[in-house]
Design an enzyme around this catalytic site. Structure first.
Site, PDB file in Angstrom:
ATOM      1  N   GLY A 274      -1.198   9.730   0.579  1.00 52.28           N
ATOM      2  CA  GLY A 274      -1.343   8.753   1.590  1.00 52.28           C
ATOM      3  C   GLY A 274       0.166   7.951   1.796  1.00 52.28           C
ATOM      4  O   GLY A 274       0.643   8.346   2.833  1.00 52.28           O
ATOM      5  N   ARG A 311       3.025  -5.908  -2.558  1.00 53.64           N
ATOM      6  CA  ARG A 311       3.430  -5.062  -3.282  1.00 53.64           C
ATOM      7  C   ARG A 311       4.455  -5.601  -4.312  1.00 53.64           C
ATOM      8  O   ARG A 311       4.299  -5.416  -5.688  1.00 53.64           O
ATOM      9  CB  ARG A 311       4.175  -3.778  -2.561  1.00 53.64           C
ATOM     10  CG  ARG A 311       2.982  -3.158  -1.959  1.00 53.64           C
ATOM     11  CD  ARG A 311       3.513  -1.665  -1.429  1.00 53.64           C
ATOM     12  NE  ARG A 311       3.575  -0.719  -2.673  1.00 53.64           N
ATOM     13  CZ  ARG A 311       4.828  -0.554  -2.972  1.00 53.64           C
ATOM     14  NH1 ARG A 311       6.036  -0.946  -2.501  1.00 53.64           N
ATOM     15  NH2 ARG A 311       4.864   0.233  -3.953  1.00 53.64           N
ATOM     16  N   TYR A 315       2.813  -5.285  -8.000  1.00 50.36           N
ATOM     17  CA  TYR A 315       3.549  -4.239  -8.702  1.00 50.36           C
ATOM     18  C   TYR A 315       4.782  -4.507  -8.839  1.00 50.36           C
ATOM     19  O   TYR A 315       5.314  -3.258  -9.413  1.00 50.36           O
ATOM     20  CB  TYR A 315       3.401  -2.825  -7.736  1.00 50.36           C
ATOM     21  CG  TYR A 315       1.793  -2.526  -7.308  1.00 50.36           C
ATOM     22  CD1 TYR A 315       0.847  -2.524  -8.049  1.00 50.36           C
ATOM     23  CD2 TYR A 315       1.747  -2.223  -5.712  1.00 50.36           C
ATOM     24  CE1 TYR A 315      -0.332  -2.373  -7.318  1.00 50.36           C
ATOM     25  CE2 TYR A 315       0.517  -2.029  -5.329  1.00 50.36           C
ATOM     26  CZ  TYR A 315      -0.347  -1.979  -6.011  1.00 50.36           C
ATOM     27  OH  TYR A 315      -1.672  -1.845  -5.320  1.00 50.36           O
ATOM     28  N   CYS A 341       2.029 -20.942  -1.569  1.00 53.06           N
ATOM     29  CA  CYS A 341       2.162 -21.828  -2.895  1.00 53.06           C
ATOM     30  C   CYS A 341       2.018 -21.183  -4.172  1.00 53.06           C
ATOM     31  O   CYS A 341       1.208 -21.368  -5.008  1.00 53.06           O
ATOM     32  CB  CYS A 341       1.226 -22.968  -2.749  1.00 53.06           C
ATOM     33  SG  CYS A 341       1.786 -24.087  -1.034  1.00 53.06           S
ATOM     34  N   TYR A 370       0.167   0.490   1.633  1.00 56.42           N
ATOM     35  CA  TYR A 370      -0.282  -0.296   0.999  1.00 56.42           C
ATOM     36  C   TYR A 370       0.395  -1.586   1.398  1.00 56.42           C
ATOM     37  O   TYR A 370       0.676  -2.509   0.418  1.00 56.42           O
ATOM     38  CB  TYR A 370       0.144   0.128  -0.524  1.00 56.42           C
ATOM     39  CG  TYR A 370      -0.628   1.226  -0.823  1.00 56.42           C
ATOM     40  CD1 TYR A 370      -1.859   1.436  -1.053  1.00 56.42           C
ATOM     41  CD2 TYR A 370       0.189   2.687  -1.033  1.00 56.42           C
ATOM     42  CE1 TYR A 370      -2.529   2.688  -1.363  1.00 56.42           C
ATOM     43  CE2 TYR A 370      -0.344   3.671  -1.274  1.00 56.42           C
ATOM     44  CZ  TYR A 370      -1.675   3.969  -1.270  1.00 56.42           C
ATOM     45  OH  TYR A 370      -2.564   5.101  -1.559  1.00 56.42           O
TER      46      TYR A 370
HETATM   47  C1  LIG Z   1      -8.121   9.411  -5.486  1.00 57.91           C
HETATM   48  C2  LIG Z   1      -6.913   9.159  -4.575  1.00 57.91           C
HETATM   49  N1  LIG Z   1      -6.442   9.953  -3.976  1.00 57.91           N
HETATM   50  C3  LIG Z   1      -5.241   9.712  -3.204  1.00 57.91           C
HETATM   51  C4  LIG Z   1      -4.610   8.712  -3.283  1.00 57.91           C
HETATM   52  C5  LIG Z   1      -3.418   8.466  -2.453  1.00 57.91           C
HETATM   53  O1  LIG Z   1      -2.209   8.211  -3.519  1.00 57.91           O
HETATM   54  P1  LIG Z   1      -0.518   8.232  -2.648  1.00 57.91           P
HETATM   55  O2  LIG Z   1      -0.878   7.143  -1.610  1.00 57.91           O
HETATM   56  O3  LIG Z   1       0.228   7.704  -3.721  1.00 57.91           O
HETATM   57  O4  LIG Z   1      -0.385   9.423  -2.071  1.00 57.91           O
HETATM   58  C6  LIG Z   1      -4.867   7.603  -4.107  1.00 57.91           C
HETATM   59  C7  LIG Z   1      -4.437   6.084  -4.387  1.00 57.91           C
HETATM   60  O5  LIG Z   1      -4.036   5.905  -5.402  1.00 57.91           O
HETATM   61  C8  LIG Z   1      -6.277   7.737  -5.008  1.00 57.91           C
HETATM   62  O6  LIG Z   1      -6.900   6.963  -5.709  1.00 57.91           O
END
Ligand SMILES: Cc1ncc(COP(=O)(O)O)c(C=O)c1O
Length: 423
Positions: A274, A311, A315, A341, A370
């Site tokens: 992702g 983020r 995080y 706020c 994200y």
């Molecule tokens: C099951 C699963 N696959 C893939 C991803 C994608 O992760 P990333 O964006 O770190 O590649 C996530 C994200 O946490 C996930 O939960």
């Protein structure tokens, strides 16, 4: 592709300052070229495996303009909700390239997945397996499933994005394996084709991956002993990007490690990246509203907030923040904060920037993953606009919401005049 040229920040061939003349800040801008480059790089690595599939993790950024681009690049999708599934299909991603992950799939969502005959449903618990088997029986064709296993591996990333440890809610513990075997062997409605593993996100070293994949291979061998042939391995996503320091390994190193770990296992591998695909391709552009100096701090109060990019608040993520117009003046330290706020509404702490004034623009880098997807309406703030850039062209792909948009589907309650519950 997102760099300063002669002091001005450019995304591809578009000056961000000029974009801001046409789009209200705060807005996200994405480089189409960078998304394509990242997708192609992943595809190249995957192509070294016979019959591999790269399923983009839609959760990272589900914008239809991004999904349709990735469909063009030949990627599949990893979805975690019924709407993500529909979004992927609408964008042109074929169901045979879609896998469905997530710990809490509803009956409606599983039925949708069965209806579209997607590539695979990744099962996260025994209870879910029972629901899938019941629904598949009613459907009349077996559900293609993979079991997501929890390898109890520490991904060495932030605790809130670690998913492969025993105490995390994800995946099935090894102790449930005999029960899964029994259920699958006694049901004609379940076609158990694979194992899946995803240990976390923003992973910067190979060792945790290697440990997780070695664990998976041991399970593959154990299952073979029970006559169960695993011919799909879903290896998850998680490769980190260089918010500051990037991963200690290349994609090629990752591929080579997988080859060594999988040995001569002959099946099909699935990847679920992702952040790697979209993270660096997006920036969040925001305008300075006020500068405020206290005894302890100098704040740049900007018009983006944790509601646009959560983020850092969620995080403790640290994003680079750069001026849209660079100057040669001596930099100063700022806490870049939003108008919300909440004390936690911080976009960057102790950021070195040239002296800022109201009206100046700054860009928060590496915000493509994200980012917009985690936006909220807290404090009745609109979602930010989004812009796609290709060369010297741009298109607004999300318009800034109006006050009326925020109130759509909401109403006052007229009390006793409304229908009574029956029975
Ligand atoms: C099951 C699963 N696959 C893939 C991803 C994608 O992760 P990333 O964006 O770190 O590649 C996530 C994200 O946490 C996930 O939960």
């Amino acid at each position: 592709m997102i760099t300063h040229q002669h002091h001005d920040l450019f995304i591809e061939s578009c000056a961000v300052r000029q974009l801001a003349e046409h789009v209200p800040t705060p807005f996200y801008a994405y480089s189409q070229g960078m998304i394509r480059t990242q997708a192609a790089a992943y595809q190249t690595m995957a192509a070294t495996f016979p019959d591999a599939m790269v399923c983009y993790a839609v959760k990272a950024n589900n914008h239809p303009a991004i999904l349709s681009l990735l469909a063009e690049e030949g990627l599949g999708a990893d979805v975690v909700s019924g709407y993500e599934l529909r979004q992927a299909i609408n964008a042109g991603i074929p169901p045979q390239k879609i896998v469905f992950s997530g710990v809490g799939k509803t009956v409606e969502e599983i039925n949708l997945a069965l209806h579209h005959r997607i590539a695979q449903i990744n099962v996260e618990s025994l209870a879910e397996l029972d629901v899938i088997q019941t629904l598949a029986a009613a459907f009349g064709h077996p559900a293609r499933i993979a079991l997501r296993i929890n390898p109890n591996v520490d991904a060495k990333t932030h605790a809130k994005i670690t998913t492969g440890k025993e105490e995390n809610k994800f995946g099935v513990p090894l102790s449930d394996l005999p029960a899964v075997i029994h259920r699958v062997q006694s049901s004609p409605h379940l076609h158990w084709q694979g194992l899946a593993v995803h240990i976390g996100s923003q992973i910067l070293t190979l060792a945790p991956y290697q440990a997780a994949y070695a664990f998976v291979m041991q399970v593959v061998r154990d299952l073979a002993g029970h006559g169960i042939v695993i011919d799909h391995l879903d290896l998850g996503g998680g490769i980190g990007i260089a918010y500051h320091q990037g991963p200690e390994f290349t994609l090629a190193d990752y591929g080579a490690m997988i080859k060594t770990t999988l040995g001569d296992w002959p099946g099909k591998v699935i990847f679920e990246p992702g952040r790697f695909i979209v993270g660096a391709a997006g920036i969040l552009v925001t305008e300075v509203l006020y500068i405020k100096e206290t005894q302890k701090k100098r704040f740049a109060i900007v018009n983006a907030a944790m509601t646009d990019l959560i983020r850092p608040a969620l995080y403790d993520a640290v994003h680079r923040i750069v001026p849209v117009h660079q100057s040669d003046a001596t930099p100063q330290s700022y806490d870049v904060v939003g108008p919300v706020c909440e004390t936690g509404d911080i976009l960057g702490r102790d950021v070195l920037l040239p002296p800022l004034h109201a009206g100046d623009l700054v860009a928060i880098l590496d915000a493509g993953a994200y980012g917009a997807v985690l936006a909220s309406h807290y404090n009745m703030r609109s979602f930010p606009a989004e812009v796609m850039v290709a060369g010297d062209h741009y298109g607004i792909i999300t318009h800034r919401q109006t006050f009326e948009d925020l109130n759509t589907h909401r109403s006052v309650w007229t009390g006793p005049a409304t229908p009574k519950l029956q029975g």
